[in-house]
Design an enzyme around this catalytic site. Structure first.
Site, PDB file in Angstrom:
ATOM      1  N   SER A 125      -7.231 -10.667 -10.201  1.00 28.66           N
ATOM      2  CA  SER A 125      -6.968 -10.087 -11.512  1.00 28.66           C
ATOM      3  C   SER A 125      -8.118 -10.886 -12.648  1.00 28.66           C
ATOM      4  O   SER A 125      -8.095 -12.013 -12.366  1.00 28.66           O
ATOM      5  CB  SER A 125      -5.768 -10.017 -12.224  1.00 28.66           C
ATOM      6  OG  SER A 125      -5.666  -9.698 -13.452  1.00 28.66           O
ATOM      7  N   TYR A 164       1.730 -15.250 -13.844  1.00 27.53           N
ATOM      8  CA  TYR A 164       0.777 -14.326 -12.912  1.00 27.53           C
ATOM      9  C   TYR A 164      -0.588 -14.808 -13.170  1.00 27.53           C
ATOM     10  O   TYR A 164      -1.335 -14.690 -12.039  1.00 27.53           O
ATOM     11  CB  TYR A 164       0.791 -12.930 -13.954  1.00 27.53           C
ATOM     12  CG  TYR A 164       0.069 -11.786 -13.095  1.00 27.53           C
ATOM     13  CD1 TYR A 164       0.527 -11.234 -11.960  1.00 27.53           C
ATOM     14  CD2 TYR A 164      -1.152 -11.592 -13.762  1.00 27.53           C
ATOM     15  CE1 TYR A 164      -0.282 -10.219 -11.480  1.00 27.53           C
ATOM     16  CE2 TYR A 164      -1.950 -10.247 -13.133  1.00 27.53           C
ATOM     17  CZ  TYR A 164      -1.267  -9.901 -12.185  1.00 27.53           C
ATOM     18  OH  TYR A 164      -2.025  -8.354 -11.609  1.00 27.53           O
ATOM     19  N   LYS A 204      -3.142 -15.716  -9.831  1.00 27.23           N
ATOM     20  CA  LYS A 204      -4.220 -15.172  -9.538  1.00 27.23           C
ATOM     21  C   LYS A 204      -5.476 -15.885  -9.609  1.00 27.23           C
ATOM     22  O   LYS A 204      -6.520 -16.022  -8.935  1.00 27.23           O
ATOM     23  CB  LYS A 204      -4.487 -14.011 -10.623  1.00 27.23           C
ATOM     24  CG  LYS A 204      -3.480 -12.611 -10.422  1.00 27.23           C
ATOM     25  CD  LYS A 204      -3.533 -11.996  -9.261  1.00 27.23           C
ATOM     26  CE  LYS A 204      -2.881 -10.792  -9.069  1.00 27.23           C
ATOM     27  NZ  LYS A 204      -2.745 -10.144  -7.694  1.00 27.23           N
ATOM     28  N   ALA A 252      -1.678 -17.784 -13.237  1.00 26.17           N
ATOM     29  CA  ALA A 252      -1.778 -18.858 -12.281  1.00 26.17           C
ATOM     30  C   ALA A 252      -1.831 -18.442 -10.660  1.00 26.17           C
ATOM     31  O   ALA A 252      -2.618 -19.120 -10.066  1.00 26.17           O
ATOM     32  CB  ALA A 252      -0.560 -19.760 -12.402  1.00 26.17           C
ATOM     33  N   ASN A 298      -3.155  -7.353  -1.215  1.00 24.37           N
ATOM     34  CA  ASN A 298      -3.005  -6.595  -2.206  1.00 24.37           C
ATOM     35  C   ASN A 298      -1.773  -6.680  -3.083  1.00 24.37           C
ATOM     36  O   ASN A 298      -1.504  -6.478  -4.246  1.00 24.37           O
ATOM     37  CB  ASN A 298      -3.543  -5.050  -2.273  1.00 24.37           C
ATOM     38  CG  ASN A 298      -3.177  -3.948  -3.198  1.00 24.37           C
ATOM     39  OD1 ASN A 298      -3.932  -4.077  -4.544  1.00 24.37           O
ATOM     40  ND2 ASN A 298      -2.077  -3.506  -3.144  1.00 24.37           N
ATOM     41  N   ALA A 355       0.866  -1.151  -0.026  1.00 25.55           N
ATOM     42  CA  ALA A 355      -0.199  -0.142   0.081  1.00 25.55           C
ATOM     43  C   ALA A 355       1.182   1.205   0.012  1.00 25.55           C
ATOM     44  O   ALA A 355       0.475   2.346   0.440  1.00 25.55           O
ATOM     45  CB  ALA A 355      -1.038  -0.013   0.981  1.00 25.55           C
ATOM     46  N   SER A 356       2.033   1.138  -0.469  1.00 26.03           N
ATOM     47  CA  SER A 356       2.799   2.214  -0.652  1.00 26.03           C
ATOM     48  C   SER A 356       2.480   3.265  -1.854  1.00 26.03           C
ATOM     49  O   SER A 356       3.056   4.299  -1.895  1.00 26.03           O
ATOM     50  CB  SER A 356       4.561   1.973  -0.718  1.00 26.03           C
ATOM     51  OG  SER A 356       4.614   0.583  -1.407  1.00 26.03           O
TER      52      SER A 356
HETATM   53  P1  NAP Z   1       2.019  -1.591  -8.115  1.00 24.55           P
HETATM   54  O1  NAP Z   1       1.624  -0.085  -8.462  1.00 24.55           O
HETATM   55  O2  NAP Z   1       3.162  -2.128  -8.791  1.00 24.55           O
HETATM   56  O3  NAP Z   1       2.256  -1.658  -6.597  1.00 24.55           O
HETATM   57  C1  NAP Z   1       2.473  -2.849  -5.873  1.00 24.55           C
HETATM   58  C2  NAP Z   1       2.692  -2.621  -4.523  1.00 24.55           C
HETATM   59  O4  NAP Z   1       3.028  -3.949  -3.978  1.00 24.55           O
HETATM   60  C3  NAP Z   1       3.647  -1.703  -3.863  1.00 24.55           C
HETATM   61  O5  NAP Z   1       3.147  -1.055  -2.746  1.00 24.55           O
HETATM   62  C4  NAP Z   1       4.962  -2.702  -3.528  1.00 24.55           C
HETATM   63  O6  NAP Z   1       5.734  -2.052  -2.478  1.00 24.55           O
HETATM   64  C5  NAP Z   1       4.305  -4.034  -3.341  1.00 24.55           C
HETATM   65  N1  NAP Z   1       5.047  -5.164  -3.242  1.00 24.55           N
HETATM   66  C6  NAP Z   1       5.650  -5.478  -4.541  1.00 24.55           C
HETATM   67  N2  NAP Z   1       6.426  -6.550  -4.015  1.00 24.55           N
HETATM   68  C7  NAP Z   1       6.106  -6.792  -2.849  1.00 24.55           C
HETATM   69  C8  NAP Z   1       6.838  -7.888  -1.855  1.00 24.55           C
HETATM   70  N3  NAP Z   1       7.515  -8.905  -2.362  1.00 24.55           N
HETATM   71  N4  NAP Z   1       6.174  -7.718  -0.622  1.00 24.55           N
HETATM   72  C9  NAP Z   1       5.716  -6.671   0.024  1.00 24.55           C
HETATM   73  N5  NAP Z   1       4.980  -5.710  -0.811  1.00 24.55           N
HETATM   74  C10 NAP Z   1       5.236  -5.781  -2.288  1.00 24.55           C
HETATM   75  O7  NAP Z   1       0.797  -2.490  -8.036  1.00 24.55           O
HETATM   76  P2  NAP Z   1      -0.707  -2.056  -8.590  1.00 24.55           P
HETATM   77  O8  NAP Z   1      -1.066  -2.022  -9.997  1.00 24.55           O
HETATM   78  O9  NAP Z   1      -1.343  -1.280  -7.573  1.00 24.55           O
HETATM   79  O10 NAP Z   1      -1.350  -3.664  -8.062  1.00 24.55           O
HETATM   80  C11 NAP Z   1      -1.870  -3.975  -6.897  1.00 24.55           C
HETATM   81  C12 NAP Z   1      -2.567  -5.353  -6.992  1.00 24.55           C
HETATM   82  O11 NAP Z   1      -3.471  -5.381  -8.034  1.00 24.55           O
HETATM   83  C13 NAP Z   1      -1.726  -6.354  -7.289  1.00 24.55           C
HETATM   84  O12 NAP Z   1      -2.106  -7.472  -6.725  1.00 24.55           O
HETATM   85  C14 NAP Z   1      -1.875  -6.486  -8.859  1.00 24.55           C
HETATM   86  O13 NAP Z   1      -1.743  -8.167  -9.241  1.00 24.55           O
HETATM   87  C15 NAP Z   1      -3.346  -6.222  -8.861  1.00 24.55           C
HETATM   88  N6  NAP Z   1      -3.956  -5.950 -10.267  1.00 24.55           N
HETATM   89  C16 NAP Z   1      -3.521  -4.823 -10.849  1.00 24.55           C
HETATM   90  C17 NAP Z   1      -3.995  -4.537 -12.300  1.00 24.55           C
HETATM   91  C18 NAP Z   1      -3.266  -3.161 -12.865  1.00 24.55           C
HETATM   92  O14 NAP Z   1      -3.722  -3.275 -14.240  1.00 24.55           O
HETATM   93  N7  NAP Z   1      -2.369  -2.451 -12.471  1.00 24.55           N
HETATM   94  C19 NAP Z   1      -4.835  -5.277 -12.615  1.00 24.55           C
HETATM   95  C20 NAP Z   1      -5.156  -6.343 -12.436  1.00 24.55           C
HETATM   96  C21 NAP Z   1      -4.777  -6.754 -10.897  1.00 24.55           C
HETATM   97  P3  NAP Z   1       6.862  -1.089  -2.978  1.00 24.55           P
HETATM   98  O15 NAP Z   1       6.298   0.300  -3.252  1.00 24.55           O
HETATM   99  O16 NAP Z   1       7.985  -0.883  -1.527  1.00 24.55           O
HETATM  100  O17 NAP Z   1       7.754  -1.628  -4.012  1.00 24.55           O
END
Ligand code: NAP
Length: 247
Positions: A143, A156, A160, A158, A91, A14-15
């Site tokens: 997703s 990915y 999800k 698999a 998340n 959630a950063s």
């Molecule tokens: P994002 O902008 O890349 O942000 C990822 C977040 O996860 C960041 O807070 C990151 O922390 C944290 N993170 C990554 N690896 C980690 C680890 N090993 N341990 C703990 N925290 C970790 O991603 P997003 O697009 O917001 O995606 C959030 C969720 O929605 C994910 O599960 C993704 O698969 C899903 N999703 C996204 C989309 C899309 O199009 N964006 C579509 C479908 C589903 P740092 O900031 O410290 O790196």
């Protein structure tokens, strides 16, 4: 509306991106929120400040959730600080996209451990706490790719798809303890994860979306908060928030 006042929540990853919006919207409803990040400490600290400005308690914990022990530790720390955990939003997620012919064992393991292993670890640790409370709201971010598949995302997809099956099973086991477990399935959403995709592919993606645009993190967060705050009789569901890209 501060109907979540007195309730506590954990939001992993959630950063920034979708997780940050989920944390903020839970706080706007009055919940105390513990966020997690892996490397971006400064971003996480900014989110904590924004949460506190909304008048709630907020904490940030660094944890690499690809390690199950770290997920368990995260839950234990929040329980120690606040004495209860009402809402858990799983998340955090990553992509390591490659077509099958190029996919390595490391690409597979890293994505499965981070996206699916982490969900198992936090749920496993929070489960006895929520059973004892006779209350729990777990929301797992999956997703549409977990249902539809996507070229270059076997690992990915698999992870999800696994989240969806895991969610339904926990919903069966949690029901009589007043623990609901649901999954929210975003479509293509405007975050750094999507920014990694080359511009020409992004244009192609938009042409596949009936609503003709990407989703915004706020639009995903609204659905998460709905099931966590208002979905008392909703469990075992996977709710699509995807502009119609998969129906
Ligand atoms: P994002 O902008 O890349 O942000 C990822 C977040 O996860 C960041 O807070 C990151 O922390 C944290 N993170 C990554 N690896 C980690 C680890 N090993 N341990 C703990 N925290 C970790 O991603 P997003 O697009 O917001 O995606 C959030 C969720 O929605 C994910 O599960 C993704 O698969 C899903 N999703 C996204 C989309 C899309 O199009 N964006 C579509 C479908 C589903 P740092 O900031 O410290 O790196």
């Amino acid at each position: 509306m501060e109907d979540l006042k007195g309730k506590t929540a954990i939001v992993t990853g959630a950063s920034r991106g979708i997780g940050k919006e989920i944390a903020l919207q839970l706080a706007k409803r009055g919940a105390d929120v513990a966020i997690n990040y892996v490397s971006r400490e400064a971003d996480a600290n900014k989110v904590v400040k924004e949460l506190e400005d909304l008048g709630v308690r907020a904490l940030a914990f660094q944890a690499d959730l690809s390690q199950m022990t770290a997920g368990r530790e995260l839950v234990r720390k929040v329980q120690k600080e606040w004495g209860r955990i009402d809402i858990l939003v799983n998340n955090a997620g990553i992509t390591r996209d490659k077509a099958m012919k190029n996919l390595s064992d490391e690409d597979w393991t890293e994505v499965l451990d981070t996206n699916l292993g982490s969900v198992y670890a936090t749920c496993s640790e929070v489960w006895p706490i929520m059973m004892e409370q006779k209350f729990g709201r777990i929301v797992n971010i999956t997703s549409f790719v977990g249902q539809a598949g996507n070229f270059g995302q076997a690992n990915y997809a698999a992870s999800k798809g696994g989240i969806i099956a895991f969610t339904k099973t926990l919903a069966l086991e949690g029901g009589r303890h007043n623990i609901t477990v649901n999954a929210i399935a975003p479509g293509f959403t405007e975050t750094e994860m999507l920014a990694q995709v080359p511009e020409n592919i992004r244009e192609k993606i938009i042409s596949r979306v009936p609503m003709g645009r990407f989703g915004q993190p706020e639009e995903i967060a609204k659905a998460v908060v709905f099931v966590a705050a208002d979905g008392d009789y909703i469990t075992g569901q996977q709710i699509n928030v995807n502009g119609g890209v998969y129906m």
